[in-house]
Write a protein that holds these residues in place. Structure first.
Motif, short mmCIF file in Angstrom:
data_model
loop_
_atom_site.label_atom_id
_atom_site.label_comp_id
_atom_site.label_asym_id
_atom_site.label_seq_id
_atom_site.Cartn_x
_atom_site.Cartn_y
_atom_site.Cartn_z
N VAL A 1 0.85 -1.18 0.00
CA VAL A 1 0.00 0.00 0.00
C VAL A 1 0.89 1.24 0.00
CG1 VAL A 1 -1.70 1.31 1.33
CG2 VAL A 1 -1.85 -1.19 1.21
N GLN A 2 0.59 2.19 -0.89
CA GLN A 2 1.34 3.44 -0.98
C GLN A 2 0.63 4.52 -0.17
OE1 GLN A 2 4.35 3.88 -3.20
NE2 GLN A 2 4.17 1.77 -2.58
N GLU A 3 1.42 5.39 0.41
CA GLU A 3 0.86 6.48 1.19
C GLU A 3 1.73 7.72 1.02
OE1 GLU A 3 -0.33 7.28 5.79
OE2 GLU A 3 -0.97 5.46 4.79
N THR A 4 1.09 8.89 1.15
CA THR A 4 1.81 10.15 1.13
C THR A 4 1.67 10.80 2.50
OG1 THR A 4 1.42 10.46 -1.23
CG2 THR A 4 1.97 12.43 0.04
N ALA A 5 2.80 11.24 3.04
CA ALA A 5 2.79 11.92 4.33
C ALA A 5 3.58 13.21 4.20
CB ALA A 5 3.40 11.03 5.41
N SER A 6 3.23 14.18 5.02
CA SER A 6 3.96 15.44 5.06
C SER A 6 4.67 15.55 6.41
CB SER A 6 3.01 16.63 4.90
OG SER A 6 2.49 16.65 3.61
N GLY B 1 5.45 6.68 -0.56
CA GLY B 1 6.12 5.39 -0.61
C GLY B 1 5.31 4.35 0.13
N GLU B 2 5.97 3.25 0.44
CA GLU B 2 5.35 2.15 1.16
C GLU B 2 4.80 2.66 2.50
OE1 GLU B 2 7.32 -1.74 2.89
OE2 GLU B 2 7.78 -1.44 0.76
N ALA B 3 3.51 2.42 2.76
CA ALA B 3 2.82 3.02 3.91
C ALA B 3 3.52 2.77 5.23
CB ALA B 3 1.38 2.51 3.97
N ALA B 4 3.92 1.55 5.52
CA ALA B 4 4.54 1.24 6.81
C ALA B 4 5.84 2.03 6.99
CB ALA B 4 4.80 -0.26 6.93
N VAL C 1 6.73 4.94 5.31
CA VAL C 1 6.43 6.38 5.34
C VAL C 1 5.89 6.80 6.70
CG1 VAL C 1 4.87 8.14 4.40
CG2 VAL C 1 6.09 6.62 2.85
N ASN C 2 5.00 6.01 7.27
CA ASN C 2 4.39 6.37 8.55
C ASN C 2 5.37 6.34 9.71
OD1 ASN C 2 1.84 6.91 7.49
ND2 ASN C 2 1.26 4.76 7.58
N ALA C 3 6.49 5.64 9.56
CA ALA C 3 7.49 5.56 10.63
C ALA C 3 8.50 6.70 10.57
CB ALA C 3 8.22 4.22 10.55
N LEU C 4 8.50 7.49 9.50
CA LEU C 4 9.49 8.56 9.34
C LEU C 4 9.17 9.78 10.20
CD1 LEU C 4 9.95 8.48 5.47
CD2 LEU C 4 11.53 7.59 7.19
N THR C 5 10.25 10.45 10.64
CA THR C 5 10.13 11.71 11.37
C THR C 5 11.05 12.73 10.70
OG1 THR C 5 11.95 11.29 12.90
CG2 THR C 5 9.75 10.45 13.53
N GLY D 1 17.06 5.35 4.86
CA GLY D 1 16.43 4.12 4.40
C GLY D 1 15.86 4.20 3.00
N GLY D 2 16.04 5.34 2.35
CA GLY D 2 15.47 5.53 1.02
C GLY D 2 16.03 4.61 -0.03
N GLU D 3 17.25 4.08 0.21
CA GLU D 3 17.86 3.18 -0.77
C GLU D 3 17.06 1.89 -0.90
OE1 GLU D 3 19.77 3.73 2.33
OE2 GLU D 3 20.00 5.74 1.56
N GLU D 4 16.45 1.44 0.20
CA GLU D 4 15.72 0.18 0.18
C GLU D 4 14.24 0.33 -0.16
OE1 GLU D 4 17.05 0.55 3.84
OE2 GLU D 4 19.00 0.33 2.93
N HIS D 5 13.75 1.56 -0.17
CA HIS D 5 12.32 1.78 -0.35
C HIS D 5 12.08 2.74 -1.51
CE1 HIS D 5 11.37 -0.12 3.49
NE2 HIS D 5 12.46 0.46 3.95
#
Length: 102
Positions: free
Chosen positions: A6-11, A41-44, A46-50, A78-82
């Motif tokens: 699942v893809q998600e966009t976060a700000s 990106g991948e929801a899990a 993206v949602n873990a990023l700060t 972690g952007g290299e893997e996602h």
């Protein structure tokens, strides 16, 4: 059938802008000092990023005195893997460079 995450966009707001390439003794004035970053990106993931996971760089290497609109560069831990898409708001910053003589 292809199954995709699942893809998600976060700000993420208030990500500090790091100035890079400023010659020694020179000064730079730029506003704002923080920007907003949108990450898709991948929801899990993206949602873990700060904001601590995101780096925004304003590279003034090779620029002379005066005001320049500098395109921001954005990287994420972690952007290299996602697979992901990063966007900054604003995309460019006006930066005024002054040599030590001024």
């Amino acid at each position: 059938v292809v199954i995709r995450p699942v893809q998600e966009t976060a700000s993420i707001a208030d990500v500090p802008v790091t100035l890079q390439g400023l010659p020694e003794g020179w000064s730079a004035e730029n506003a704002p000092e923080t920007v907003q970053v949108r990450i898709t990106g991948e929801a899990a993931w993206v949602n873990a990023l700060t904001a601590a996971d995101v780096q925004v760089v304003c590279d003034v290497s090779g620029l002379g005195e005066g005001t320049h609109d500098v395109t921001l560069r954005c990287e994420v831990a972690g952007g290299e893997e996602h697979p992901h898409v990063l966007e900054t708001e604003p995309v460019t910053l006006p930066v005024t460079l002054k040599s030590p003589a001024q």
